[in-house]
Design a protein around this motif. Structure first.
Motif, PDB file in Angstrom:
ATOM      1  N   PRO A   9       0.536  -0.997   0.037  1.00 34.28           N
ATOM      2  CA  PRO A   9       0.163   0.008   0.222  1.00 34.28           C
ATOM      3  C   PRO A   9       0.929   1.446   0.658  1.00 34.28           C
ATOM      4  N   LEU A  10      -0.008   2.396  -0.284  1.00 33.25           N
ATOM      5  CA  LEU A  10       0.530   3.876  -0.048  1.00 33.25           C
ATOM      6  C   LEU A  10       0.518   4.180   0.721  1.00 33.25           C
ATOM      7  N   VAL A  11       1.569   4.649   1.822  1.00 32.35           N
ATOM      8  CA  VAL A  11       1.126   4.953   3.107  1.00 32.35           C
ATOM      9  C   VAL A  11       1.443   6.878   2.810  1.00 32.35           C
ATOM     10  N   SER A  12       1.338   7.225   2.954  1.00 26.91           N
ATOM     11  CA  SER A  12       1.496   9.235   3.398  1.00 26.91           C
ATOM     12  C   SER A  12       1.160   9.398   4.171  1.00 26.91           C
ATOM     13  N   VAL A  13       2.012  10.177   4.232  1.00 27.97           N
ATOM     14  CA  VAL A  13       1.556  11.520   5.852  1.00 27.97           C
ATOM     15  C   VAL A  13       2.013  12.669   5.763  1.00 27.97           C
ATOM     16  N   THR A  14       1.341  13.539   6.073  1.00 29.30           N
ATOM     17  CA  THR A  14       1.148  15.314   6.168  1.00 29.30           C
ATOM     18  C   THR A  14       1.999  15.179   7.181  1.00 29.30           C
ATOM     19  N   ASP A  15       2.863  16.730   8.186  1.00 30.74           N
ATOM     20  CA  ASP A  15       3.564  16.996   8.440  1.00 30.74           C
ATOM     21  C   ASP A  15       2.715  18.219   9.405  1.00 30.74           C
ATOM     22  N   ALA A  16       2.950  18.632  10.247  1.00 28.87           N
ATOM     23  CA  ALA A  16       2.327  19.249  11.103  1.00 28.87           C
ATOM     24  C   ALA A  16       2.862  20.687  11.028  1.00 28.87           C
ATOM     25  N   SER A  17       3.884  20.991  10.406  1.00 32.71           N
ATOM     26  CA  SER A  17       4.691  22.171  10.757  1.00 32.71           C
ATOM     27  C   SER A  17       3.922  23.852  11.146  1.00 32.71           C
ATOM     28  N   THR A  45       3.923   7.382  15.261  1.00 36.61           N
ATOM     29  CA  THR A  45       4.779   7.293  16.269  1.00 36.61           C
ATOM     30  C   THR A  45       5.646   8.685  16.069  1.00 36.61           C
ATOM     31  N   TYR A  46       5.971   9.210  16.871  1.00 38.52           N
ATOM     32  CA  TYR A  46       6.845  10.878  17.175  1.00 38.52           C
ATOM     33  C   TYR A  46       7.807  10.366  18.050  1.00 38.52           C
ATOM     34  N   TYR A  47       9.327  11.386  17.315  1.00 39.53           N
ATOM     35  CA  TYR A  47      10.394  11.020  17.906  1.00 39.53           C
ATOM     36  C   TYR A  47      10.759  12.393  17.871  1.00 39.53           C
ATOM     37  N   ALA A  48      11.938  12.939  18.310  1.00 38.27           N
ATOM     38  CA  ALA A  48      12.566  14.271  19.149  1.00 38.27           C
ATOM     39  C   ALA A  48      13.603  14.448  17.551  1.00 38.27           C
ATOM     40  N   GLY A  49      14.178  15.372  17.151  1.00 40.61           N
ATOM     41  CA  GLY A  49      14.758  15.218  16.013  1.00 40.61           C
ATOM     42  C   GLY A  49      13.930  15.166  14.640  1.00 40.61           C
ATOM     43  N   THR A  50      15.590  15.426  13.261  1.00 42.23           N
ATOM     44  CA  THR A  50      15.264  14.913  12.100  1.00 42.23           C
ATOM     45  C   THR A  50      16.052  13.600  11.847  1.00 42.23           C
ATOM     46  N   ASP A  67       5.891  21.710  22.018  1.00 45.46           N
ATOM     47  CA  ASP A  67       6.189  22.079  21.795  1.00 45.46           C
ATOM     48  C   ASP A  67       7.634  22.682  20.835  1.00 45.46           C
ATOM     49  N   VAL A  68       8.250  23.903  21.069  1.00 49.65           N
ATOM     50  CA  VAL A  68       9.360  24.259  19.927  1.00 49.65           C
ATOM     51  C   VAL A  68      10.588  23.728  19.303  1.00 49.65           C
ATOM     52  N   GLY A  69      10.416  22.506  18.325  1.00 50.07           N
ATOM     53  CA  GLY A  69      11.800  21.749  18.521  1.00 50.07           C
ATOM     54  C   GLY A  69      11.547  20.756  17.417  1.00 50.07           C
ATOM     55  N   ALA A  70      12.783  20.370  16.189  1.00 50.90           N
ATOM     56  CA  ALA A  70      12.822  19.333  14.905  1.00 50.90           C
ATOM     57  C   ALA A  70      11.604  18.048  15.586  1.00 50.90           C
ATOM     58  N   TYR A  71      10.930  17.400  15.157  1.00 46.78           N
ATOM     59  CA  TYR A  71      10.894  16.406  15.489  1.00 46.78           C
ATOM     60  C   TYR A  71      10.301  15.127  13.238  1.00 46.78           C
ATOM     61  N   THR A  72      10.628  14.041  14.237  1.00 46.73           N
ATOM     62  CA  THR A  72      10.398  12.860  12.648  1.00 46.73           C
ATOM     63  C   THR A  72       8.905  12.668  13.290  1.00 46.73           C
ATOM     64  N   VAL A  73       7.985  12.366  11.977  1.00 51.50           N
ATOM     65  CA  VAL A  73       6.838  11.070  12.593  1.00 51.50           C
ATOM     66  C   VAL A  73       6.748   9.827  11.362  1.00 51.50           C
ATOM     67  N   ALA A  88       6.045   5.391   6.438  1.00 53.37           N
ATOM     68  CA  ALA A  88       6.949   6.580   5.238  1.00 53.37           C
ATOM     69  C   ALA A  88       7.003   7.843   6.942  1.00 53.37           C
ATOM     70  N   LEU A  89       7.930   8.680   6.378  1.00 48.77           N
ATOM     71  CA  LEU A  89       8.091   9.451   7.559  1.00 48.77           C
ATOM     72  C   LEU A  89       8.077  10.621   6.557  1.00 48.77           C
ATOM     73  N   ALA A  90       7.756  12.243   8.141  1.00 44.78           N
ATOM     74  CA  ALA A  90       8.037  13.782   7.834  1.00 44.78           C
ATOM     75  C   ALA A  90       8.913  14.122   8.465  1.00 44.78           C
ATOM     76  N   ASN A  91       9.275  14.928   7.957  1.00 44.34           N
ATOM     77  CA  ASN A  91       9.963  15.768   9.374  1.00 44.34           C
ATOM     78  C   ASN A  91       9.002  17.191   8.978  1.00 44.34           C
ATOM     79  N   PHE A  92       9.693  18.020  10.475  1.00 37.54           N
ATOM     80  CA  PHE A  92       8.631  18.780  10.822  1.00 37.54           C
ATOM     81  C   PHE A  92       9.057  19.705  12.513  1.00 37.54           C
ATOM     82  N   THR A  93       8.745  20.827  12.187  1.00 38.28           N
ATOM     83  CA  THR A  93       9.406  22.322  12.773  1.00 38.28           C
ATOM     84  C   THR A  93       8.693  22.335  13.741  1.00 38.28           C
ATOM     85  N   ILE A  94       8.457  23.152  14.500  1.00 45.56           N
ATOM     86  CA  ILE A  94       7.419  23.519  15.775  1.00 45.56           C
ATOM     87  C   ILE A  94       8.514  24.957  15.455  1.00 45.56           C
TER      88      ILE A  94
END
Length: 185
Positions: A9-17, A45-50, A67-73, A88-94
Motif C-alpha cells: 500500500p501507499l502510506v502518506s503522511v502530512t506533517d504539522a509544522s 509515532t513521533y520522535y524528537a529530532g530529524t 513544544d518548539v523543536g524539530a521532530y519526525t513522525v 512513511a516518514l515526515a520531518n517537521f518543526t514547531i
C-alpha cells in the motif's frame, strides 16, 4: 503453480509544522491500496529530532509533540492478509510564537515610595495554560527624571522557550513635588 504476493500500500503522511499553539501537533495521513482503495489511517509515532530513515529513528515521544523543536513522525501500516506492511516518514518543526510584551510606563512624585506593583504589562500573547507571569524593576535612583523599567518573565524554561518575545520597553518617571499652594512662599 504461481504465487500471489501481498500488495504494497501507499502510506502518506502530512506533517504539522507551524508556530507554537500550546496544543499537540498531530500529523495526518492515509493508507491507499490497489485501485485507490482506502485502507484507513496509519498509526503515528513521533520522535524528537530529524531522521531520514526508519532504521535511524530514536527518542520516541509518548505522543504528538507540543513544544518548539524539530521532530519526525513515522506513519505506519501493519499490513493485512492482502497488503504488506508499509511506512512513511515526515520531518517537521514547531517554531516559536512571536509575542510582544507591552509594559506600561509608570511614575511617582519625588519623596514618595514606588508603587507596588511597580507597573503592569500586557501578557495576552501568551497562552494562559503556560503560566507565564512578569515581575518589574527599575533603574536605581530617586532624583527627578526618567528611569528604565525592566520586565522579567517567569515560567518554566521549556514554556518560555516556546516564545520569541519582544518588549516595547517602558519608563518610570519621578516628577518634582508640587511646592506651590497654601503655605508655600
Amino acid at each position: 503453480t504461481f504465487t500471489i504476493s501481498q500488495a504494497t500500500p501507499l502510506v502518506s503522511v502530512t506533517d504539522a509544522s507551524g508556530p507554537y499553539t500550546s496544543l499537540a501537533f498531530a500529523a495526518g495521513g492515509s493508507v491507499t491500496g490497489v485501485g485507490s482503495a482506502n485502507l484507513g489511517s496509519p498509526t503515528f509515532t513521533y520522535y524528537a529530532g530529524t531522521y531520514l530513515t526508519v532504521a535511524s529513528l530514536s527518542g520516541q515521544l509518548p505522543g504528538a509533540p507540543v513544544d518548539v523543536g524539530a521532530y519526525t513522525v513515522l506513519a505506519s501500516y501493519g499490513g493485512s492478509g492482502v497488503y504488506a506492511s508499509a511506512a512513511a516518514l515526515a520531518n517537521f518543526t514547531i517554531s516559536r510564537k512571536a509575542v510582544t510584551v507591552t509594559t506600561s510606563s509608570a511614575g511617582k512624585v519625588s519623596g514618595q515610595a514606588d508603587p507596588s506593583p511597580l507597573t503592569s504589562a500586557d501578557l495576552s500573547g501568551f497562552y494562559a495554560i503556560d503560566g507565564i507571569t512578569a515581575t518589574f524593576s527599575r533603574a536605581a535612583g530617586e532624583a527627578v527624571g526618567p528611569y528604565h523599567i525592566t520586565t522579567t518573565l517567569a515560567g518554566s524554561a521549556v514554556k518560555l522557550d516556546d516564545y520569541n518575545v519582544t518588549n516595547t520597553g517602558a519608563t518610570f518617571t519621578i516628577s518634582q513635588a508640587n511646592t506651590s499652594g497654601p503655605g508655600s512662599y
